[in-house]
Design a protein around this motif. Structure first.
Motif, mmCIF file in Angstrom:
data_model
loop_
_atom_site.group_PDB
_atom_site.id
_atom_site.type_symbol
_atom_site.label_atom_id
_atom_site.label_comp_id
_atom_site.label_asym_id
_atom_site.label_seq_id
_atom_site.Cartn_x
_atom_site.Cartn_y
_atom_site.Cartn_z
ATOM 1 N N UNK A 357 12.020 1.446 12.659
ATOM 2 C CA UNK A 357 12.171 0.008 12.428
ATOM 3 C C UNK A 357 13.448 -0.564 13.035
ATOM 4 N N UNK A 358 13.454 -1.881 13.172
ATOM 5 C CA UNK A 358 14.669 -2.593 13.584
ATOM 6 C C UNK A 358 14.744 -3.917 12.828
ATOM 7 N N UNK A 359 15.838 -4.627 13.024
ATOM 8 C CA UNK A 359 16.024 -5.915 12.354
ATOM 9 C C UNK A 359 15.032 -6.964 12.821
ATOM 10 N N UNK A 360 14.320 -6.701 13.899
ATOM 11 C CA UNK A 360 13.365 -7.674 14.420
ATOM 12 C C UNK A 360 11.975 -7.517 13.806
ATOM 13 N N UNK A 361 11.770 -6.470 13.026
ATOM 14 C CA UNK A 361 10.475 -6.283 12.380
ATOM 15 C C UNK A 361 10.355 -7.149 11.131
ATOM 16 N N UNK A 362 9.123 -7.393 10.694
ATOM 17 C CA UNK A 362 8.866 -8.222 9.517
ATOM 18 C C UNK A 362 7.839 -7.546 8.615
ATOM 19 N N UNK A 363 7.777 -8.014 7.350
ATOM 20 C CA UNK A 363 6.770 -7.517 6.419
ATOM 21 C C UNK A 363 5.367 -7.851 6.911
ATOM 22 N N UNK A 364 5.235 -9.005 7.534
ATOM 23 C CA UNK A 364 3.917 -9.410 8.039
ATOM 24 C C UNK A 364 3.415 -8.420 9.086
ATOM 25 N N UNK A 365 4.305 -7.943 9.918
ATOM 26 C CA UNK A 365 3.920 -6.932 10.904
ATOM 27 C C UNK A 365 3.464 -5.652 10.214
ATOM 28 N N UNK A 366 4.195 -5.253 9.188
ATOM 29 C CA UNK A 366 3.847 -4.029 8.475
ATOM 30 C C UNK A 366 2.514 -4.178 7.752
ATOM 31 N N UNK A 367 2.245 -5.364 7.229
ATOM 32 C CA UNK A 367 0.938 -5.626 6.609
ATOM 33 C C UNK A 367 -0.182 -5.463 7.629
ATOM 34 N N UNK A 368 0.063 -5.918 8.843
ATOM 35 C CA UNK A 368 -0.938 -5.775 9.901
ATOM 36 C C UNK A 368 -1.184 -4.312 10.219
ATOM 37 N N UNK A 369 -0.129 -3.525 10.275
ATOM 38 C CA UNK A 369 -0.272 -2.093 10.553
ATOM 39 C C UNK A 369 -1.107 -1.422 9.458
ATOM 40 N N UNK A 370 -0.824 -1.752 8.193
ATOM 41 C CA UNK A 370 -1.601 -1.187 7.082
ATOM 42 C C UNK A 370 -3.067 -1.580 7.217
ATOM 43 N N UNK A 371 -3.330 -2.815 7.553
ATOM 44 C CA UNK A 371 -4.709 -3.288 7.733
ATOM 45 C C UNK A 371 -5.410 -2.499 8.815
ATOM 46 N N UNK A 372 -4.736 -2.281 9.934
ATOM 47 C CA UNK A 372 -5.330 -1.531 11.058
ATOM 48 C C UNK A 372 -5.592 -0.085 10.655
ATOM 49 N N UNK A 373 -4.629 0.531 9.954
ATOM 50 C CA UNK A 373 -4.820 1.921 9.522
ATOM 51 C C UNK A 373 -6.022 2.029 8.574
ATOM 52 N N UNK A 374 -6.208 1.038 7.720
ATOM 53 C CA UNK A 374 -7.367 1.045 6.807
ATOM 54 C C UNK A 374 -8.666 0.903 7.600
ATOM 55 N N UNK A 375 -8.640 0.061 8.623
ATOM 56 C CA UNK A 375 -9.829 -0.135 9.454
ATOM 57 C C UNK A 375 -10.196 1.139 10.208
ATOM 58 N N UNK A 376 -9.188 1.952 10.493
ATOM 59 C CA UNK A 376 -9.436 3.220 11.186
ATOM 60 C C UNK A 376 -9.996 4.283 10.231
ATOM 61 N N UNK A 377 -10.155 3.891 8.953
ATOM 62 C CA UNK A 377 -10.752 4.762 7.923
ATOM 63 C C UNK A 377 -9.938 6.033 7.703
ATOM 64 N N UNK A 378 -8.626 5.842 7.669
ATOM 65 C CA UNK A 378 -7.736 6.982 7.433
ATOM 66 C C UNK A 378 -7.666 7.259 5.926
#
Length: 378
Positions: A357-378
């Motif tokens: 991570x860096x100071x330029x990341x946001x919670x919204x970005x992390x929410x998107x990553x979680x959504x994508x990981x769920x879609x990948x059926x992990x």
């Protein structure tokens, strides 16, 4: 498609202020620092001021800073000098070091009359301190301990004070690849004596291709690169003036804001850990990367319940940039040497992803990553 960059342990984006500074310097400051005319003297003055300002962050002397092309060159310069010029006959290290250290030590072992002692590593990636002390007391040979400050894959923070104390007690040199620590953690070479460390500007939002070696006063050093007498004879070649000054600026900004940014980035990491546990089954965390006191606030290494051979590719297709190990190993079919060392064979075969991570990341970005990981059926 929006890009989500979570590979900051591999490299960071340059700060706008640093880009502007470097760009302006390229237009106005073009003199060779070795030239005696006023244009050259201007460049020389700026480089020496940068050296002085960088040294201050670590309570070091300016002449203890040697500018290099990055962390790998700094590690090579230090390790090879230890055996060629300082009489080191025994090197003590671990199998989870960065390849800039590992491959250099392997080269030294093959080509010099030097014995290498590898420390045992537990399942969390922690060295055996009793074994380290035993190796240091084993015989009277001149020894060098080389252990990284922050592991670039699992984020473990070395107890650098304890290692330093052991080395002092046993009259051994101590080198640390501090590439993942400089610009992110405060450390003082007066309070925690260390003989050598390596740093790289692109890990703290500075330019690529520039870094430095810290070499304690009184330790003689010979150059890897032969030619001119730049860097007080420690490194031949015209100094990379613009990048050195960009590194100075990036480091200044990093340490000016370190307390605020540490809290912000740690909060992002904590949030991501909580969301992973809440939304995905059976995720685990490699090393101490989940522990806020024992790992870097920047790095989280996540192990998923089975092998997902296309996970990195699938995330990349969604605009999410992450790493399966260190960026230096991209394309390797051997997997992570760090995870292969600390995990059993079955666990090492499972997919692990390093999110950093860096100071330029946001919670919204992390929410998107979680959504994508769920879609990948992990």
């Amino acid at each position: 498609m929006k890009t989500i960059y979570l590979d900051n342990a591999a490299t960071t984006s340059m700060l706008p202020e640093v880009i502007d500074l470097v760009s302006d310097l390229m237009k106005t400051t073009y003199g060779n620092p070795s030239s005696t005319h006023h244009i050259g003297r201007k460049s020389k003055s700026l480089v020496e001021t940068a050296r002085k300002n960088i040294a201050k962050h670590f309570k070091a002397a300016p002449n203890e800073i040697v500018f290099t092309a990055g962390g790998s060159e700094a590690d090579n310069l230090i390790l090879k000098n230890a055996v060629e010029n300082l009489g080191v006959k025994t090197i003590i290290s671990s199998k989870i070091e960065h390849h800039a250290v590992l491959h250099t030590i392997e080269f030294i072992e093959k080509n010099y009359n030097v014995e290498v002692k590898w420390l045992d590593i537990d399942e969390n990636g922690v060295i055996n301190f009793n074994q380290l002390e035993g190796f240091l007391k084993l015989d009277s040979s001149k020894k060098l301990v080389s252990l990284m400050y922050v592991n670039n894959e699992i984020g473990n923070i070395l107890n650098i004070q304890k290692v330093s104390d052991l080395c002092i007690e046993n009259n051994a040199y101590f080198h640390s690849d501090a590439v993942q620590a400089v610009g992110h953690f405060n450390f003082d070479v007066q309070q925690t004596p260390i003989d050598f460390f390596a740093a790289s500007a692109h890990k703290f939002h500075g330019p690529k291709g520039v870094g430095f070696a810290y070499i304690k006063n009184g330790i003689g050093i010979q150059p890897l690169l032969l030619g001119g007498e730049q860097e007080r004879g420690a490194r031949a070649g015209t100094e990379n003036v613009h990048s050195i000054l960009g590194m100075e600026e990036a480091l200044k900004i990093a340490y000016q804001n370190i307390n605020i940014e540490t809290v912000k980035i740690q909060a992002l990491k904590n949030y991501f850990i909580a969301q992973l546990k809440q939304n995905l089954d059976e995720v685990k965390f490699n090393g101490f990367s989940e522990d806020i006191t024992k790992s870097s606030y920047i790095i989280l290494n996540v192990r998923f319940p089975k092998d997902y051979s296309m996970m990195l590719f699938s995330l990349d297709l969604k605009g999410i940039a992450v790493s399966g190990g260190s960026a230096c190993q991209s394309g390797s079919n051997k997997g992570s040497h760090v995870l292969n060392t600390i995990l059993n064979e079955d666990e090492a075969k499972k997919t692990s992803i390093r999110f950093s991570f860096s100071k330029f990341n946001t919670k919204e970005e992390l929410d998107t990553v979680i959504k994508v990981l769920k879609e990948l059926k992990i």
